[in-house]
Scaffold this active site. Sequence first.
Site, PDB file in Angstrom:
ATOM      1  N   LYS A  70      -1.075   9.314  15.266  1.00 55.45           N
ATOM      2  CA  LYS A  70      -1.661  10.439  14.520  1.00 55.45           C
ATOM      3  C   LYS A  70      -3.190  10.375  14.478  1.00 55.45           C
ATOM      4  O   LYS A  70      -3.848  11.378  14.669  1.00 55.45           O
ATOM      5  CB  LYS A  70      -1.161  10.457  13.064  1.00 55.45           C
ATOM      6  CG  LYS A  70       0.313  10.755  12.924  1.00 55.45           C
ATOM      7  CD  LYS A  70       0.692  10.986  11.474  1.00 55.45           C
ATOM      8  CE  LYS A  70       0.493   9.760  10.595  1.00 55.45           C
ATOM      9  NZ  LYS A  70       1.381   8.623  10.940  1.00 55.45           N
ATOM     10  N   ARG A  80       0.135  -3.769  18.588  1.00 54.99           N
ATOM     11  CA  ARG A  80      -1.181  -3.588  17.986  1.00 54.99           C
ATOM     12  C   ARG A  80      -1.490  -4.724  17.007  1.00 54.99           C
ATOM     13  O   ARG A  80      -2.622  -5.213  16.934  1.00 54.99           O
ATOM     14  CB  ARG A  80      -1.249  -2.234  17.261  1.00 54.99           C
ATOM     15  CG  ARG A  80      -2.639  -1.915  16.741  1.00 54.99           C
ATOM     16  CD  ARG A  80      -2.717  -0.531  16.146  1.00 54.99           C
ATOM     17  NE  ARG A  80      -2.107  -0.468  14.829  1.00 54.99           N
ATOM     18  CZ  ARG A  80      -1.978   0.650  14.115  1.00 54.99           C
ATOM     19  NH1 ARG A  80      -2.373   1.791  14.608  1.00 54.99           N
ATOM     20  NH2 ARG A  80      -1.422   0.618  12.925  1.00 54.99           N
ATOM     21  N   ARG A 102      -3.804  -6.891  12.169  1.00 49.42           N
ATOM     22  CA  ARG A 102      -3.838  -6.117  10.923  1.00 49.42           C
ATOM     23  C   ARG A 102      -2.918  -6.728   9.882  1.00 49.42           C
ATOM     24  O   ARG A 102      -1.766  -7.040  10.152  1.00 49.42           O
ATOM     25  CB  ARG A 102      -3.423  -4.660  11.199  1.00 49.42           C
ATOM     26  CG  ARG A 102      -4.588  -3.814  11.667  1.00 49.42           C
ATOM     27  CD  ARG A 102      -4.168  -2.413  12.019  1.00 49.42           C
ATOM     28  NE  ARG A 102      -3.373  -1.778  10.974  1.00 49.42           N
ATOM     29  CZ  ARG A 102      -3.398  -0.470  10.735  1.00 49.42           C
ATOM     30  NH1 ARG A 102      -4.203   0.309  11.423  1.00 49.42           N
ATOM     31  NH2 ARG A 102      -2.628   0.051   9.819  1.00 49.42           N
ATOM     32  N   ARG A 116       7.491   0.261   6.302  1.00 48.03           N
ATOM     33  CA  ARG A 116       6.708   1.496   6.340  1.00 48.03           C
ATOM     34  C   ARG A 116       7.487   2.619   7.027  1.00 48.03           C
ATOM     35  O   ARG A 116       7.376   3.782   6.650  1.00 48.03           O
ATOM     36  CB  ARG A 116       5.371   1.260   7.047  1.00 48.03           C
ATOM     37  CG  ARG A 116       4.432   0.369   6.247  1.00 48.03           C
ATOM     38  CD  ARG A 116       3.212  -0.008   7.054  1.00 48.03           C
ATOM     39  NE  ARG A 116       2.212   1.041   7.053  1.00 48.03           N
ATOM     40  CZ  ARG A 116       1.451   1.359   8.083  1.00 48.03           C
ATOM     41  NH1 ARG A 116       1.564   0.715   9.215  1.00 48.03           N
ATOM     42  NH2 ARG A 116       0.567   2.311   7.991  1.00 48.03           N
TER      43      ARG A 116
HETATM   44  P1  AMP Z   1      -1.732   5.183   7.087  1.00 48.12           P
HETATM   45  O1  AMP Z   1      -2.902   4.677   7.825  1.00 48.12           O
HETATM   46  O2  AMP Z   1      -1.772   6.691   6.875  1.00 48.12           O
HETATM   47  O3  AMP Z   1      -0.424   4.766   7.660  1.00 48.12           O
HETATM   48  O4  AMP Z   1      -1.811   4.569   5.617  1.00 48.12           O
HETATM   49  C1  AMP Z   1      -1.801   3.165   5.410  1.00 48.12           C
HETATM   50  C2  AMP Z   1      -1.297   2.857   4.018  1.00 48.12           C
HETATM   51  O5  AMP Z   1      -2.149   3.482   3.047  1.00 48.12           O
HETATM   52  C3  AMP Z   1       0.096   3.391   3.702  1.00 48.12           C
HETATM   53  O6  AMP Z   1       1.109   2.520   4.138  1.00 48.12           O
HETATM   54  C4  AMP Z   1       0.045   3.495   2.195  1.00 48.12           C
HETATM   55  O7  AMP Z   1       0.177   2.242   1.571  1.00 48.12           O
HETATM   56  C5  AMP Z   1      -1.393   3.969   1.964  1.00 48.12           C
HETATM   57  N1  AMP Z   1      -1.451   5.442   1.970  1.00 48.12           N
HETATM   58  C6  AMP Z   1      -2.052   6.235   2.882  1.00 48.12           C
HETATM   59  N2  AMP Z   1      -1.911   7.535   2.570  1.00 48.12           N
HETATM   60  C7  AMP Z   1      -1.188   7.578   1.431  1.00 48.12           C
HETATM   61  C8  AMP Z   1      -0.682   8.622   0.622  1.00 48.12           C
HETATM   62  N3  AMP Z   1      -0.878   9.906   0.929  1.00 48.12           N
HETATM   63  N4  AMP Z   1       0.018   8.276  -0.490  1.00 48.12           N
HETATM   64  C9  AMP Z   1       0.221   6.991  -0.810  1.00 48.12           C
HETATM   65  N5  AMP Z   1      -0.202   5.959  -0.085  1.00 48.12           N
HETATM   66  C10 AMP Z   1      -0.899   6.236   1.039  1.00 48.12           C
END
Ligand code: AMP
Length: 192
Positions: A16, A128, A134, A145
């Site tokens: 994404k 990755r 990470r 996740r």
């Molecule tokens: P991402 O990079 O979008 O996968 O986000 C990494 C982590 O940030 C996620 O696994 C959540 O812990 C937190 N996170 C990101 N966006 C949100 C959201 N809209 N609501 C809650 N937690 C979020």
Amino acid sequence: MTVTRLLIIGPPGAGKGTQATRIAEHYGIPAISTGDIFRANIKGQTELGKQVQAIIESGELVPDSLTNEIVRDRLNQDDAVSGYLLDGYPRNVEQVQALEEMVQGDSLNAVLLLEADTDEVVARLLKRAELEGRADDTEEVIRHRQDVYAEQTLPLVELFEERGILVRVNGLGEIDEVAQRISDGLTAKLGR
Ligand code: AMP
């Protein structure tokens, strides 16, 4: 002025972020990633970063109240007047409602669903993790996740489909190939 409000949705590891940058550039709007905002705060060891670090490393979602507040602030910044591409928000039904209250009728023009098979994205993320180290990318967390996505985020797809704004794109393949599919899909939906 043409205002373009978009959302990109898809399982963790579907690519994404990479595609969001390109789409945002094309439409001249900022890409807003809640994940990036949280990671920057963790890196900078801010109060917010300290609050969310353990949650993010566990693969759980950050509480809605905190997340909604961050998005509200971001959408109030000047560069969001031309629109925005949201990446990673809203991620559950409560956040969809919070966003609607924030934007007061300025609803999303299109929602791009980047589809990818779970096993494929897990394999990508493991690779990755190996390369970048990470902290949220152990196999257990990666799988968690994916479960959180399936349980909390995937139900939103139906909602956007009913509203007639969903664009489905196959997220597997070369970056350029996927970008072309996205461009075709969004152009068809938006007429621009
Ligand atoms: P991402 O990079 O979008 O996968 O986000 C990494 C982590 O940030 C996620 O696994 C959540 O812990 C937190 N996170 C990101 N966006 C949100 C959201 N809209 N609501 C809650 N937690 C979020």
